[in-house]
Design a protein around this motif. Structure first.
Motif, mmCIF file in Angstrom:
data_model
loop_
_atom_site.group_PDB
_atom_site.id
_atom_site.type_symbol
_atom_site.label_atom_id
_atom_site.label_comp_id
_atom_site.label_asym_id
_atom_site.label_seq_id
_atom_site.Cartn_x
_atom_site.Cartn_y
_atom_site.Cartn_z
ATOM 1 N N THR A 193 37.101 -31.458 6.098
ATOM 2 C CA THR A 193 38.205 -30.676 6.662
ATOM 3 C C THR A 193 37.658 -29.407 7.305
ATOM 4 O O THR A 193 38.012 -29.058 8.439
ATOM 5 C CB THR A 193 39.226 -30.309 5.570
ATOM 6 N N VAL A 194 36.744 -28.726 6.567
ATOM 7 C CA VAL A 194 36.170 -27.493 7.114
ATOM 8 C C VAL A 194 35.355 -27.805 8.365
ATOM 9 O O VAL A 194 35.473 -27.106 9.388
ATOM 10 C CB VAL A 194 35.314 -26.780 6.044
ATOM 11 N N VAL A 195 34.575 -28.873 8.316
ATOM 12 C CA VAL A 195 33.788 -29.241 9.504
ATOM 13 C C VAL A 195 34.714 -29.502 10.689
ATOM 14 O O VAL A 195 34.486 -29.021 11.802
ATOM 15 C CB VAL A 195 32.924 -30.488 9.211
ATOM 16 N N GLY A 196 35.805 -30.241 10.418
ATOM 17 C CA GLY A 196 36.747 -30.562 11.498
ATOM 18 C C GLY A 196 37.385 -29.315 12.069
ATOM 19 O O GLY A 196 37.463 -29.146 13.293
ATOM 20 N N VAL A 197 37.853 -28.423 11.180
ATOM 21 C CA VAL A 197 38.545 -27.219 11.651
ATOM 22 C C VAL A 197 37.587 -26.354 12.464
ATOM 23 O O VAL A 197 37.913 -25.922 13.578
ATOM 24 C CB VAL A 197 39.125 -26.429 10.458
ATOM 25 N N ILE A 198 36.369 -26.130 11.920
ATOM 26 C CA ILE A 198 35.415 -25.277 12.643
ATOM 27 C C ILE A 198 35.019 -25.946 13.959
ATOM 28 O O ILE A 198 34.962 -25.311 15.008
ATOM 29 C CB ILE A 198 34.167 -24.987 11.776
ATOM 30 N N GLY A 199 34.796 -27.271 13.897
ATOM 31 C CA GLY A 199 34.398 -27.988 15.104
ATOM 32 C C GLY A 199 35.448 -27.882 16.183
ATOM 33 O O GLY A 199 35.132 -27.601 17.348
ATOM 34 N N MET A 200 36.714 -28.064 15.818
ATOM 35 C CA MET A 200 37.755 -28.034 16.849
ATOM 36 C C MET A 200 38.025 -26.620 17.321
ATOM 37 O O MET A 200 38.368 -26.406 18.487
ATOM 38 C CB MET A 200 39.019 -28.703 16.328
ATOM 39 N N PHE A 201 37.830 -25.624 16.404
ATOM 40 C CA PHE A 201 37.980 -24.239 16.867
ATOM 41 C C PHE A 201 36.852 -23.913 17.836
ATOM 42 O O PHE A 201 37.079 -23.308 18.892
ATOM 43 C CB PHE A 201 37.974 -23.260 15.694
ATOM 44 N N ALA A 202 35.639 -24.342 17.482
ATOM 45 C CA ALA A 202 34.502 -24.086 18.367
ATOM 46 C C ALA A 202 34.740 -24.734 19.724
ATOM 47 O O ALA A 202 34.396 -24.168 20.755
ATOM 48 C CB ALA A 202 33.221 -24.619 17.741
ATOM 49 N N PHE A 203 35.380 -25.907 19.712
ATOM 50 C CA PHE A 203 35.641 -26.589 20.982
ATOM 51 C C PHE A 203 36.540 -25.745 21.888
ATOM 52 O O PHE A 203 36.344 -25.715 23.103
ATOM 53 C CB PHE A 203 36.274 -27.949 20.744
ATOM 54 N N ARG A 205 36.465 -22.736 22.275
ATOM 55 C CA ARG A 205 35.689 -21.636 22.860
ATOM 56 C C ARG A 205 34.732 -22.126 23.939
ATOM 57 O O ARG A 205 34.125 -21.318 24.625
ATOM 58 C CB ARG A 205 34.879 -20.901 21.789
ATOM 59 N N THR A 206 34.550 -23.443 24.042
ATOM 60 C CA THR A 206 33.603 -23.945 25.040
ATOM 61 C C THR A 206 34.250 -23.923 26.431
ATOM 62 O O THR A 206 35.476 -23.863 26.546
ATOM 63 C CB THR A 206 33.199 -25.398 24.741
ATOM 64 N N PRO A 207 33.416 -23.958 27.469
ATOM 65 C CA PRO A 207 33.989 -24.023 28.830
ATOM 66 C C PRO A 207 34.942 -25.205 28.999
ATOM 67 O O PRO A 207 35.989 -25.075 29.641
ATOM 68 C CB PRO A 207 32.753 -24.189 29.713
ATOM 69 N N LEU A 208 34.610 -26.348 28.388
ATOM 70 C CA LEU A 208 35.489 -27.515 28.519
ATOM 71 C C LEU A 208 36.842 -27.243 27.872
ATOM 72 O O LEU A 208 37.895 -27.598 28.414
ATOM 73 C CB LEU A 208 34.825 -28.748 27.887
#
Lengths: 422, 310
Positions: A193-203, A205-208
């Motif tokens: 869950t933490v990996v998913g949340v951080i991963g999607m939050f990080a996404f 912030r990306t240019p995409l």
């Protein structure tokens, strides 16, 4: 130094603001996750927590396409289900030691789920991401119906009516977790869950991630600055499918069974409701929606058989009166209290709350009385020792008075606000 | 031969029923840009209202009263729900109707129970109309055919031959201009929404007793009606008519074909005992409309007769 640079620099958030808005919520989230096992929860609590974790990742992945990219999908459960089914097959391969899978740790199964979901997204997204809006919504509906029907047709892939089941206690152990007892599965779910949340939050912030928001708001201008909106949508769709598949992988390990129902329109509708009720314009919205609705789903169905009606009422009320969802209400309240004239804001807020609660009271009495009346078992709605049958005058007073009073209060409040704004 | 004749008759009748549902939906869609997810719920309401009314009086009264009631419910939904959500954009409108479909289903479950109700075809029409190839064809289906054709002609006259129809047609494409000419556009919207829902209700009245009247009927019918509207082309009644007949015939013919993939593609080496080979055409029938939908949206997004792309 020119003026322009100073303005842009002063627009940047300070490191304190960055910490408060980005790092702190994630730290609090992680702290809560670590604190939960300390309270020694029961088995029911654990399984509820697991379901919430899975749904948080699922709802966030849905919001990547609805909230961020502006694509309304009626078939997001397809990617959840296909990712999950792939993981169920891998579970079987791990048990049988097929090829390289014999040494694959079950703990990292959601990664394969991500791959499976992303692959499904890449195949299905290719024809469907050419247009946004209603076209996309209709294609997603058609594809969802097709895949759900295929789920019942190909038994070797989907296991027919009873689905595919597996055993998570095989393969090499990771971090000393055998994944047998439920409190060990907790750490698995918490981690992903933490990996998913951080991963999607990080996404985001990306240019995409930024481009996907731009494509939602104005695809033509995105084209002008040299990007292809179709390509942006397609890439975002693949990644969203991947995260949905990851949630599917979490579900595969947690439940150890997958049935073709998980591909159907019902879970697709539920994830839509979760994300929208939570608030699609905020990153935290779907998290709130997932927590609230999963809790309602498992707890309220014990209290009332009409819980789907309450769910529908809540959804329609949110669409009509609070389009920014629960997160919009919460953050709006925080901003209102922080802004000048907190006292007046607080009073107005309390008045609205009273109005809503009154209408809710009337609605609950009406619904509960009707459900028991329609069942015809002779049961009577008896809250606090009251005897509220459909022949009782008090029942109808308790229905009509709160509904009318609440409606009047809310109407007046919104009228006053309009006059205040004008 | 006998399979073909029966599939043809049933396909046409089913197609006309679909058209009754989709004509309202396509009018609403082209006017407001909203795909009404709750449209099939109004179809369900029609069947349930007719069940109640025909229980206390007769089917013939229900045939006229139930659609009117459904139309009124639709008008109220437009006036106090959809119009309010309109400001928040199309996605909010679509989601509102999505939630409404949920609500209607749950309310129906509470009022009428979770199982199907005993809504029957009237005794007057409960006889075989004619017998061909040793099988009888029920008179009620012929009655359905006539009601559907009557509705078709009525709608055509209303839209093409009356002043009101002229204004509605203008409001479909140029709502602002119609407003500037002094017509009450919100009222036109509400009326069209009401009429569309009433047509769905009529389909429920005459279709509910030949199929099953239960709380799941909206969910079963809903997606197929979307397929009709999209395949036919947005805002095109002619397209919706063609698509309805096409899907009605397609489904009814597919149900009658018991050949399996293995038998058809046997020359490619596909065995009838393999998993793919054992799938029969008839089991694919429920999937065909959605296959058509996806292919249509990919290769011809404006539908059969639509003027604009979706």
């Amino acid at each position: 130094m020119s003026n322009a640079t100073t303005t842009i620099e002063s627009l940047q958030p300070s490191s304190a603001a960055k910490f408060r808005q980005r790092t702190l919520p994630i730290l609090i989230f992680a702290a809560v996750i670590f604190a939960i096992p300390m309270t020694d929860p029961s088995r029911t609590m654990y399984s509820l927590m697991h379901q919430i974790g899975i749904n948080i990742v699922f709802a966030l992945s849905y919001n990547m396409i609805l909230g961020k990219a502006g694509l309304l999908s009626f078939g997001h459960a397809v990617y959840f289900g296909l990712g999950g089914y792939f993981c169920m097959h891998v579970l079987g391969w791990i048990e049988d030691g097929v090829g390289p899978f014999g040494n694959y740790p079950v703990f990292f199964l959601p990664l394969l789920g991500f791959g499976g979901g992303a692959l499904a997204g890449a195949v299905i997204g290719w024809p469907s991401c050419r247009k946004a809006g209603t076209t996309f919504a209709m294609i997603s509906l058609g594809v969802a119906e097709l895949i759900a029907a295929a789920g019942f047709m190909f038994d070797s892939l989907f296991g027919g009516e009873e689905g595919i089941s597996g055993d998570r206690m095989n393969g090499p152990e990771m971090f000393g977790l055998s994944l047998g007892p439920i409190d060990e599965v907790y750490w698995f779910i918490a981690f992903w869950t933490v990996v998913g949340v951080i991963g999607m939050f990080a996404f985001t912030r990306t240019p995409l991630g930024k481009l996907s928001e731009a494509t939602r708001d104005n695809p033509q201008r995105v084209q002008f600055i040299g990007y292809n909106p179709q390509q942006v949508r397609y890439l975002v769709f693949i990644i969203a499918g991947g995260f949905a598949g990851m949630a599917g992988g979490m579900a595969a390990v947690n439940y150890e069974i997958f049935t073709p129902e998980s591909l159907s329109l019902i879970p697709s509708g539920f994830v839509l409701i979760m994300a929208y009720v939570g608030g699609i314009t905020y990153f935290a919205g779907p998290i709130m929606g997932a927590i609230l609705l999963t809790y309602m789903q498992s707890m309220m169905s014990d209290f009332t058989e009409a819980w789907l009606l309450y769910l529908g009422l809540m959804f329609v009320a949110i669409v009509m009166y609070a389009p920014r969802g629960i997160a919009g209400i919460v953050f709006g309240f925080v901003d209102g209290i922080r802004g000048g004239n907190a006292g007046a804001y607080f009073t107005a807020w309390i008045i609205r709350l009273v109005g809503c609660l009154l209408m809710l009271l009337g609605a609950i009495v009406l619904i509960e009385m009707s459900v028991r009346w329609s069942n015809g078992y002779g049961e009577v709605f008896e809250p606090f020792g009251l005897h509220l049958g459909h022949t009782n005058v008090l029942t109808w007073i308790l229905i009509i008075v709160p509904l009318v009073a609440g409606g009047y209060i809310l109407r007046r409040a919104s009228r006053e606000e309009e006059e205040g704004a004008a | 031969m006998e399979t073909i004749v029966f599939a043809l008759l049933n396909g046409v009748i089913y197609g006309l029923l679909l058209f009754m549902l989709s004509s309202g939906l396509t009018l609403i869609f082209s006017m407001m840009g909203v795909l009404n997810f709750a449209h099939a719920s109004f179809y369900m309401l029609g069947a349930y209202f007719a069940f109640t009314i025909s229980g206390s009086s007769s089917f013939w009264i229900a045939l006229f009263i139930a659609p009117v009631l459904v139309g009124l419910v639709g008008a109220v939904v437009e006036r106090y729900g959809l119009r309010k959500v309109h400001a928040n954009g199309h996605v909010a409108e679509l989601l509102f109707t999505f939630g409404l479909a949920y609500l209607i289903e749950e309310v129906v479950k509470i009022v009428y129970g979770k199982t199907s109700v005993d809504y029957r075809i009237p005794d007057l029409l409960d006889f075989p109309a004619f017998t061909i190839y040793g099988a009888s064809f029920p008179a009620y289906r012929i009655f359905m055919l006539f009601v559907a054709i009557g509705m078709l002609v009525g709608l055509w006259v209303l839209l093409k031959k009356t002043r009101a129809g002229l204004i509605i047609q203008a409001a479909l494409t140029h709502p602002h201009m119609v407003g500037h000419l002094g017509h009450n556009v919100p009222l036109i919207f509400m009326t069209v929404f009401g009429i569309g829902c009433a047509l769905a209700g009529l389909a429920g009245v005459i279709g509910g007793n030949i199929f099953v009247t239960d709380p799941a009927m909206a969910v079963q019918m809903g997606p197929i009606v979307f397929v009709v509207v999209v395949v036919g082309g947005i805002g095109s009644l002619e397209g919706a008519f063609l698509a309805s007949l096409l899907i009605g015939l397609l489904q009814n013919f597919a149900v009658g074909i018991s050949a399996s993939f293995g038998e058809i593609f046997g020359f490619l080496g596909l065995s009838t005992t393999s998993e793919l080979g054992s799938i029969t055409i008839s089991s694919l029938a429920p999937m065909l409309p959605f296959l058509l939908l996806v292919l249509m949206l990919i290769f011809r997004p404006r539908g059969l007769m639509g003027e604009q792309e979706l």
